[in-house]
Design a protein around this motif. Sequence first.
Motif, mmCIF file in Angstrom:
data_model
loop_
_atom_site.group_PDB
_atom_site.id
_atom_site.type_symbol
_atom_site.label_atom_id
_atom_site.label_comp_id
_atom_site.label_asym_id
_atom_site.label_seq_id
_atom_site.Cartn_x
_atom_site.Cartn_y
_atom_site.Cartn_z
ATOM 1 N N GLY A 87 0.833 -1.198 0.000
ATOM 2 C CA GLY A 87 0.000 0.000 0.000
ATOM 3 C C GLY A 87 0.867 1.246 0.000
ATOM 4 N N MET A 88 1.950 1.239 0.797
ATOM 5 C CA MET A 88 2.827 2.417 0.857
ATOM 6 C C MET A 88 3.498 2.666 -0.491
ATOM 7 S SD MET A 88 2.197 3.787 3.652
ATOM 8 C CE MET A 88 3.161 5.196 3.174
ATOM 9 N N ASN A 159 -7.731 6.041 9.415
ATOM 10 C CA ASN A 159 -7.030 5.096 10.291
ATOM 11 C C ASN A 159 -6.303 5.886 11.375
ATOM 12 O OD1 ASN A 159 -5.481 3.039 11.374
ATOM 13 N ND2 ASN A 159 -4.549 2.407 9.445
ATOM 14 N N ASP A 184 -7.832 6.903 -0.253
ATOM 15 C CA ASP A 184 -7.379 5.605 0.230
ATOM 16 C C ASP A 184 -8.633 4.855 0.681
ATOM 17 O OD1 ASP A 184 -6.511 3.447 1.756
ATOM 18 O OD2 ASP A 184 -4.680 4.471 2.392
ATOM 19 N N SER A 206 -4.303 -0.459 0.278
ATOM 20 C CA SER A 206 -3.397 -1.478 0.754
ATOM 21 C C SER A 206 -4.167 -2.772 0.530
ATOM 22 C CB SER A 206 -3.085 -1.286 2.240
ATOM 23 O OG SER A 206 -2.459 -2.465 2.713
ATOM 24 N N THR A 208 -3.096 -5.526 1.107
ATOM 25 C CA THR A 208 -2.728 -6.360 2.252
ATOM 26 C C THR A 208 -3.955 -6.629 3.124
ATOM 27 O OG1 THR A 208 -0.714 -4.991 2.223
ATOM 28 C CG2 THR A 208 -1.002 -6.460 4.113
ATOM 29 N N SER A 337 -2.008 -4.596 11.297
ATOM 30 C CA SER A 337 -2.692 -4.922 10.045
ATOM 31 C C SER A 337 -4.182 -5.094 10.335
ATOM 32 C CB SER A 337 -2.117 -6.150 9.344
ATOM 33 O OG SER A 337 -2.491 -6.079 7.968
ATOM 34 N N THR A 352 0.779 1.030 15.149
ATOM 35 C CA THR A 352 0.618 1.529 13.763
ATOM 36 C C THR A 352 0.890 3.014 13.581
ATOM 37 O OG1 THR A 352 -1.735 1.714 14.243
ATOM 38 C CG2 THR A 352 -1.030 -0.179 12.934
ATOM 39 N N ARG A 372 -7.605 -0.512 18.849
ATOM 40 C CA ARG A 372 -8.263 -0.724 17.551
ATOM 41 C C ARG A 372 -8.511 -2.204 17.315
ATOM 42 N NH1 ARG A 372 -5.115 0.327 12.056
ATOM 43 N NH2 ARG A 372 -4.739 -1.903 12.325
#
Length: 408
Positions: A87-88, A159, A184, A206, A208, A337, A352, A372
């Motif tokens: 994603g980055m 996020n 995003d 992302s 992921t 994640s 994170t 989270r």
Amino acid sequence: MEDHKNISFESMCVHAGIDEYEFGSVVPPIYQTSTFKFKSAQHGAALFAGEGKGHIYTRMSNPTIEAMEDSVAALEGGAKALGCASGMAAINVVFATFLSAGDHVLCSQAVYGPTNTLLRTVYTRFGVEVSFVDTSDLNAVKEAMRPETKLVYIETPGNPTLAISDLGEIVKIAHEGGAKVCVDNTFMSPALQKPFEFGADVVVHSMTKFLNGHADVVAGIIVVKEPSDYSPLKKVLNQTGGVIDPFNSFLVHRGIKTLALRMERHCENAQKVAEFLEKHDLIQSVTYPGLRSHPHYFTGLKQHKGHGGMITFHLKGGYDAGEIMMNSVKLCQLAVSLGGVETLIQHPASMTHFSMGPDARKEAGIDEGMVRLSVGIEHYKDIIKDLEAALYEVGEALTVKQEKNLFR
Ligand code: LCS
């Protein structure tokens, strides 16, 4: 499957990007090759000149990667997509393509920590001006726009605060000011939110997370609404080299087939877990887009088909209590994640969003006590049972701490 336009999203998840293959293979073969043989010197030269169909080198294109890219482009309703190593990597290519020295980027305050850190510590070195804005506040967005604003970068829900930004209204403000809008869409996935329907220009993920859905791949993607945005992004991706590989593309494409089903279950479970947490005596506050108490509940209703799988909450007893809870869960996994089939729990301030540092975290509304949850697709009763047992441990430990006056 050539024509995805006339089938439902659920069917698109299964069929988009799938073609006819040798031997009648139903799934796309994995072309695990770095390079492709030319038929002749002339053929090689023609491909390099952009004439004719074919592949040259996997950093430039690969059939397994293209199949997955076509699938995500179709699901988002975009023109084309570019698979990236993470994603980055995808986010970096968007910044590197659309920003130059002297330009200004307006970015949501609530974004994944490294997105904030990348803009603040790397792009500012190259003369890009950055503003982090609470994009759930449209007046703040209007005020932060400058003549040099080239990109408005939104994460919604953000996020980890789950702040919701009004996509349609922000697109209007940005386009009036001559800026492109990149969203995003990781937290919602195209099953729940389609930023192009609200006028966004670029979508990043992302993969992921929910798109792959099985916590076994790191990958990202950029999707464009207009074909004209594809070529500049592809050039930067090709030159910077952060491409996805064929095997990960295959896995993500496989994961996408169950996206619609998984997202339904993530939403159902998260709603039940959020309602359970909201009623629990040891919980101070819960943020979930599907709770009426969410400050942007109605904005969410305008743009989400479901409220997603992400929840944040605060325990009475602050970080001390959060730490006990994270150490007490059994079914829920203590890991960063999100978006996989298993429920994950983590602490943004120390995990994170640690890279942002305390000041940027404070500005973004990420306090030390926030926990989270990425709610998985297990049976909701098992998730709640696990959280309930962990909260019992919290209650016990808090009583002992209070008695001994051991609070930090
Ligand atoms: N965008 C969002 C919204 C994310 O949550 C993440 C990663 C990224 C981009 C970056 O994607 P990656 O390069 O990791 O594929 N979020 C993570 C998180 O919240 N916990 O661990 C990673």
